[in-house]
Design an enzyme around this catalytic site. Structure first.
Site, mmCIF file in Angstrom:
data_model
loop_
_atom_site.group_PDB
_atom_site.id
_atom_site.type_symbol
_atom_site.label_atom_id
_atom_site.label_comp_id
_atom_site.label_asym_id
_atom_site.label_seq_id
_atom_site.Cartn_x
_atom_site.Cartn_y
_atom_site.Cartn_z
ATOM 1 C CE LYS A 280 13.610 11.346 40.151
ATOM 2 N NZ LYS A 280 14.461 12.378 41.048
ATOM 3 C CD GLU A 365 24.758 18.336 50.701
ATOM 4 O OE1 GLU A 365 25.192 19.048 50.132
ATOM 5 O OE2 GLU A 365 23.974 17.187 50.252
ATOM 6 N NE ARG A 393 30.082 18.708 47.465
ATOM 7 C CZ ARG A 393 29.110 18.609 46.407
ATOM 8 N NH1 ARG A 393 27.881 19.247 46.633
ATOM 9 N NH2 ARG A 393 29.395 18.055 45.313
HETATM 10 C C1 LIG Z 1 25.917 16.275 47.660
HETATM 11 C C2 LIG Z 1 24.597 15.600 47.488
HETATM 12 N N1 LIG Z 1 23.637 15.592 48.249
HETATM 13 C C3 LIG Z 1 22.848 14.866 48.161
HETATM 14 C C4 LIG Z 1 22.830 13.945 47.066
HETATM 15 C C5 LIG Z 1 21.704 12.953 46.953
HETATM 16 N N2 LIG Z 1 21.016 13.092 45.783
HETATM 17 C C6 LIG Z 1 21.240 12.314 44.832
HETATM 18 S S1 LIG Z 1 20.257 12.702 43.458
HETATM 19 C C7 LIG Z 1 19.407 14.058 44.209
HETATM 20 C C8 LIG Z 1 18.478 14.500 43.360
HETATM 21 C C9 LIG Z 1 18.884 15.313 42.235
HETATM 22 O O1 LIG Z 1 18.093 15.901 41.540
HETATM 23 P P1 LIG Z 1 18.188 16.194 39.911
HETATM 24 O O2 LIG Z 1 19.475 16.723 39.709
HETATM 25 O O3 LIG Z 1 17.028 17.106 39.657
HETATM 26 O O4 LIG Z 1 18.251 14.994 39.357
HETATM 27 P P2 LIG Z 1 16.787 13.939 38.950
HETATM 28 O O5 LIG Z 1 16.855 13.023 40.032
HETATM 29 O O6 LIG Z 1 15.701 14.694 39.177
HETATM 30 O O7 LIG Z 1 16.904 13.430 37.840
HETATM 31 C C10 LIG Z 1 20.075 13.803 45.374
HETATM 32 C C11 LIG Z 1 19.537 14.809 46.382
HETATM 33 C C12 LIG Z 1 23.826 13.688 46.306
HETATM 34 N N3 LIG Z 1 23.974 12.710 45.290
HETATM 35 N N4 LIG Z 1 24.763 14.623 46.375
#
Ligand SMILES: Cc1ncc(C[n+]2csc(CCOP(=O)(O)OP(=O)(O)O)c2C)c(N)n1
Ligand SMILES: CC(=O)[C@@H](O)[C@H](O)COP(=O)(O)O
Ligand SMILES: [Mg+2]
Length: 641
Positions: A280, A365, A393
């Site tokens: 990342k 959630e 959710r």
């Molecule tokens: C239902 C929901 N909860 C929380 C989020 C906030 N959120 C956006 S990206 C993320 C992390 C995602 O991690 P990953 O899938 O590993 O992607 P990366 O950012 O590491 O590329 C979160 C918690 C969201 N988009 N949707």
């Protein structure tokens, strides 16, 4: 520049190896320049440059369908599909979205924004393909963080039965927004720290040369190999044992290795998961060192990594963060739950101060809400801090697990109202509607910084389900002189006059202040009341306003349907049919991305638009006399002085 040659999805296929290497660097420079200027999601996008290039090399877009989980990492995809010229307006009103949008490009196969939907959506697209007898590939790209969400497991369980090709690319950067958590994350780490990257050509072919299935492609050999040998070969046995072919781990910054793995994955007639390891923030040292800080950014200085935005007043999140810590110091039953948002919700401070009373459950959630219900049933006082749109959710869990049992769970609902640049999927504009629909749930919205502090304190002493709902951004510091104690179901009179009553809740109280000032400057008498409780709303307050006001204006930053205003309107129509009611609320539609003040104006909830509407509909002088006449007729009393 090589990037100049990229104007559509096929263009990358015309480049040679050296040009591809240059392209990945140029894309990173481009992303850094644009995002440092206008803001957006940086670290995740820097991490998937080669992965996205390899997808474009191995597949044919838009014929083949790619679903990006969350979609915050889709910027390189937008560039390669021909949208780089639109990046100056990324996430701005009228410009391109920061997430995939089908209406924006045929290369965007499915709209995303909330996490963990990509495998379900991809599987659905693949099933549609098969039922319709079409011939294309479907790929779901999911992050390790998104793989902590329940929907992903429901979908994997289902995908294991697939008898046609379906490809899942697991983009594992060992990070969610913050550190990734939980058993799956530990499992992926064990693979990552295992034998190193899969070199499809050398390593696997060598080992498989001992297996009597000559003549097949590498991936076919792997999938036909007996389980015992697979255990030696394949790190991802959890997926294998489910019936999903595992391929990896692959170096996510090696375009050639990735392209080869994706081409191999295309050869299978069932679901295959390609495990890709990325970093990342790759290529920008500040983001590599601190991927959480550079997950989503405001404009910043590339050389120093420092934000260009001036230091702001405390946000509502800051106020919540400090308040819950202060309250938790005095009461050891208070615990805090987040679904992978310790930074965004401000719970990071709580986690540091009370590590044993803090629970990051991953992007889950539904589980967050039900586990909080369990904690409450077990005698704790849980606070679930969650963004309004993500709480959508957990709706059934709020109803079924918290409210039917009337359990004392406090919901700290952040990012409620318009959030701005994230757009449709992230606007927190439905929570009044879905929360007030649930029996035994109460909903409170503070008008300013101090009322959030008092509201949290009240909520934690209340002893039944309650949501405290506040917006993204700076906490309002006006109306400080009004700080009457919070009483259950009671609003607060701010400025008492007569004729026109503004009855506002949450962020709209400060807007009401401006509306009132302007109306007064035009010679109107105007009352401003703070509703405080959306549910139960303060009937006595409405009754008292009904005595000497002919026009009641409700004001909320939520959709009209099911919101505060319509409940008040029903009550007034039943009890005071002669009173005119105007509802200031958001329309029955999804609100796209853009600057919040622009959106408020466009949607008619800023003070100027409200004044304009009131004047147009009720306050021109001729109408004024008519309104009074009507009022007199209805009540039989002369009210006008
Ligand atoms: C239902 C929901 N909860 C929380 C989020 C906030 N959120 C956006 S990206 C993320 C992390 C995602 O991690 P990953 O899938 O590993 O992607 P990366 O950012 O590491 O590329 C979160 C918690 C969201 N988009 N949707
Ligand atoms: C993609 C996503 O869902 C989050 O990164 C979100 O954009 C965070 O929003 P805030 O900037 O309001 O914390
Ligand atoms: Mg990740």
């Amino acid at each position: 520049m090589i990037l100049d040659k990229i104007n559509g999805p096929e263009d990358i296929k015309k480049l040679n190896k050296q040009e591809l290497d240059v392209l990945s660097q140029e894309i990173r420079d481009f992303l850094l320049e644009k995002i440092s200027t206008i803001g957006g999601h940086l670290a995740s996008n820097l991490g998937v440059v080669e992965l996205t290039m390899a997808i474009y090399l191995a597949f044919d877009l838009p014929k083949d369908k790619v679903v990006w989980d969350v979609g915050h990492q889709s910027y390189t995809h937008k560039i390669l599909s021909g949208r780089k010229a639109a990046f100056d307006e990324l996430r701005q009103f009228g410009g391109i979205s920061g997430f995939p949008k089908r209406k924006e490009s045929p290369c965007d196969a499915f709209d995303t924004g909330h996490s963990s939907t990509s495998i379900s959506a991809g599987l659905g697209l693949a099933q549609a393909r098969d039922v319709l007898g079409e011939d294309h590939y479907v790929v779901s790209v999911i992050g390790d963080g998104a793989l902590t969400g329940g929907m992903a497991y429901e979908a994997l369980n289902n995908a294991a039965r697939m008898e046609k090709n379906f490809i899942i690319i697991l983009n594992d950067n060992n990070m969610s927004i913050s550190e990734n958590v939980g058993g799956m994350s530990t499992y992926l780490s064990s693979i990552r720290t295992g034998e190193g990257y899969l070199d499809l050509k050398k390593h696997v072919t060598n080992v498989l040369s001992r297996v009597p299935v000559v003549g097949d492609s590498i991936i076919e050999k792997i999938s036909r190999t007996k389980n015992g040998i697979k255990q030696l070969l394949i790190p991802g046995m959890l997926f294998e044992n489910m019936g999903i072919t595992y391929l990896g781990p692959i170096d996510g910054h090696n375009t050639k290795a990735l392209t080869r793995a994706f081409r191999e994955a295309k050869k299978l007639n069932h679901t295959v998961l390609v495990h890709v390891i990325t970093q990342k923030g790759k290529g920008y040292s500040f983001a590599e060192k601190n991927p959480s800080r550079f997950h989503g950014v405001e404009p910043f200085d590339i050389l120093t990594g420092e934000s260009k935005k001036e230091k702001k007043n405390p946000s509502y999140t800051d106020v919540f963060s400090k308040t819950i810590c202060r309250l938790a110091e005095a009461d050891e039953k208070i615990v805090a739950v987040t679904a992978a948002m310790p930074d965004g919700t401000g719970l990071k401070r709580f986690a540091k101060q009370f590590p044993n009373r803090f629970f990051d459950v991953g992007i889950a959630e539904q589980h967050a809400v039900t586990s909080a219900a369990g904690m409450a049933a077990g005698g704790l006082k849980p606070v679930v801090a969650v963004y309004s749109s993500f709480l959508q959710r957990g709706f059934d869990q709020v109803l079924h697990d918290v409210c039917i049992q009337n359990l004392p769970v406090v919901f700290a609902v952040d990012r409620a109202g318009l959030v701005g640049s994230d757009g449709e999927t992230h606007q927190g504009i439905f929570d009044y509607s879905f929360l007030t629909a649930v029996p035994s749930m109460s909903v409170f919205a503070p008008k300013n910084l101090w009322e959030l502090m008092d509201g949290m304190e009240f909520a934690l002493s209340y002893g039944a389900p309650i949501a405290v709902r506040y917006p993204r951004g700076e906490a309002y510091q006006g109306l400080k002189e009004f700080r009457s104690p919070i009483e259950f179901g009671k609003g607060e009179m701010l400025y008492k006059e007569k004729d026109i009553a503004l009855l506002a809740v949450g962020s709209m109280v400060s807007t009401g202040e401006h509306v009132r000032e302007k109306l007064k400057a035009d010679g109107w008498n105007c009352t401003l009341a703070n509703g405080r409780f959306i549910k139960p709303f303060d009937k006595e307050l409405v009754d008292s306003l009904a005595k000497d006001h002919w026009l009641m204006v409700t004001m909320e930053e939520n959709v009209l349907q099911g919101g505060y205003g319509l409940n008040i309107t029903n009550y007034i129509h039943e009890n005071y049919p002669h009173i005119k009611v105007v509802n200031i609320a958001l329309p029955d539609s999804y609100v796209e991305h853009g600057n919040v003040s622009l959106l408020r104006k466009g949607l008619g909830i800023d003070s100027d638009s409200i004044i304009w509407r009131l004047k147009k509909e009720y306050l021109d002088l001729e109408r004024q006399d008519t309104e009074w006449k009507h009022y007199k007729d209805e009540t039989g009393k002369e009210k006008k002085e």
